[in-house]
Design an enzyme around this catalytic site. Structure first.
Site, PDB file in Angstrom:
ATOM      1  N   SER A  98       0.829  -1.204   0.000  1.00 28.39           N
ATOM      2  CA  SER A  98       0.000   0.000   0.000  1.00 28.39           C
ATOM      3  C   SER A  98       0.868   1.261   0.000  1.00 28.39           C
ATOM      4  O   SER A  98       1.695   1.433  -0.887  1.00 28.39           O
ATOM      5  CB  SER A  98      -0.965  -0.051   1.190  1.00 28.39           C
ATOM      6  OG  SER A  98      -1.977   0.913   1.076  1.00 28.39           O
ATOM      7  N   ASP A 220     -10.253  -4.781  -4.897  1.00 30.68           N
ATOM      8  CA  ASP A 220      -9.669  -4.094  -3.744  1.00 30.68           C
ATOM      9  C   ASP A 220     -10.473  -2.821  -3.497  1.00 30.68           C
ATOM     10  O   ASP A 220     -10.550  -1.947  -4.361  1.00 30.68           O
ATOM     11  CB  ASP A 220      -8.197  -3.776  -4.048  1.00 30.68           C
ATOM     12  CG  ASP A 220      -7.465  -3.057  -2.915  1.00 30.68           C
ATOM     13  OD1 ASP A 220      -8.120  -2.500  -2.020  1.00 30.68           O
ATOM     14  OD2 ASP A 220      -6.219  -3.047  -2.947  1.00 30.68           O
ATOM     15  N   HIS A 249      -7.552  -5.595   0.282  1.00 31.68           N
ATOM     16  CA  HIS A 249      -6.401  -4.699   0.281  1.00 31.68           C
ATOM     17  C   HIS A 249      -5.188  -5.280   1.014  1.00 31.68           C
ATOM     18  O   HIS A 249      -4.109  -4.739   0.940  1.00 31.68           O
ATOM     19  CB  HIS A 249      -6.816  -3.365   0.919  1.00 31.68           C
ATOM     20  CG  HIS A 249      -5.821  -2.270   0.732  1.00 31.68           C
ATOM     21  ND1 HIS A 249      -5.431  -1.811  -0.522  1.00 31.68           N
ATOM     22  CD2 HIS A 249      -5.117  -1.535   1.642  1.00 31.68           C
ATOM     23  CE1 HIS A 249      -4.524  -0.841  -0.365  1.00 31.68           C
ATOM     24  NE2 HIS A 249      -4.323  -0.662   0.928  1.00 31.68           N
TER      25      HIS A 249
END
Length: 273
Positions: A98, A220, A249
């Site tokens: 991320s 996601d 995610h």
């Protein structure tokens, strides 16, 4: 261990005999280095593995969190460079989940020598929709998100965790993400969330020279699949995209059986130009 390493709970595992690789693992919002627990056992026998916590994670000292420094992702990028310098890493393969994927990109523009390649999992240069750009969120969505964090942090964590993970409330991955999310101090979580979700790094992508592996879940909540293609088209360096048959995610936590082999393959292979 130096001051920077101590503040970020740096752990160095495995060995570096016979010229093996150094792999550095960076985590995303609401987690800490424990998010890599399924991957680490597959790496330590053949590599030197470096784990650390981003400032603001529930495992770090909240007194060290400088709201001004971390109002932009550059603050985290300087931290990453400082960690690598302090533990005397000349070059590494960086695996960033991320926001840490983006943090590594920023750091690599200043210090490309520190990174031989960057693997990004569920990373996005911008979460907000724009003209000719689909990031997945409208400003109104984000304002509601921030308001919910302000209003009742514990309730927000309970609602957000299953949405982000993409699993039911009873799954181990959801419980794990809920735990690390709830460990954050609410005002710090709000600040970090605002910094990440309001960031726009599209302008710097062309400055990246380090090869990038873009790895993404099929579905996601935070990062639409088209974002991985956008990164691929706009990065200044060689890049490759792989969309996995996973949802959520945090696929390294929720679908390790699918994700670990993919990550190991990308760690071991280079982009064929």
């Amino acid at each position: 261990m130096g001051i920077v390493s101590e503040a970020h709970n740096v752990k160095v595992l495995g060995n570096i005999a016979n010229g093996q690789q150094i792999i550095v693992l960076g985590h995303g919002f609401g987690t800490d280095q424990s998010v890599w627990k399924h991957l680490v056992p597959h790496l330590v026998d053949e590599n030197k593995v470096v784990l650390y916590d981003n400032m603001g994670a529930g495992t770090t000292n909240p007194d060290y969190f400088d709201f001004e420094r971390y109002a932009t992702l550059e603050g985290y990028a300087y931290d990453l460079i400082s960690i690598l310098e302090e533990i005397q890493i000349q070059s590494c393969i960086f695996v960033g989940h991320s926001v840490s994927g983006m943090i590594a990109l920023i750091a690599s523009i200043t210090r490309p020598d520190l990174f031989s390649k960057i693997l990004m999992i569920a990373s996005s240069p911008r979460y907000l929709n724009d003209v000719d750009y689909y990031g997945g969120f409208e400003q109104e969505d984000l304002d509601q998100l921030f308001e919910a964090i302000r209003g009742n942090y514990k309730a927000w964590c309970s609602g957000f965790a299953p949405l982000a993970v993409g699993g039911d409330m009873d799954s181990v991955a959801v419980q794990e993400f809920s735990r690390t999310l709830f460990n954050m101090r609410p005002d710090i979580a709000l600040s970090v969330g605002q910094t990440i979700f309001q960031s726009d790094l599209r302008q710097i992508l062309g400055l990246v020279t380090v090869p990038c592996h873009i790895i993404q879940s099929m579905k996601d909540l935070a990062v639409p699949v088209v974002v991985s293609e956008y990164l691929h088209q706009n990065l200044g360096s060689d890049s490759i995209v792989e969309v996995m048959s996973t949802e959520g995610h945090l696929p390294q936590l929720s679908s390790p059986d699918i994700v670990i082999p993919v990550l190991l393959r990308h760690i071991r292979c280079d982009i064929a130009v």
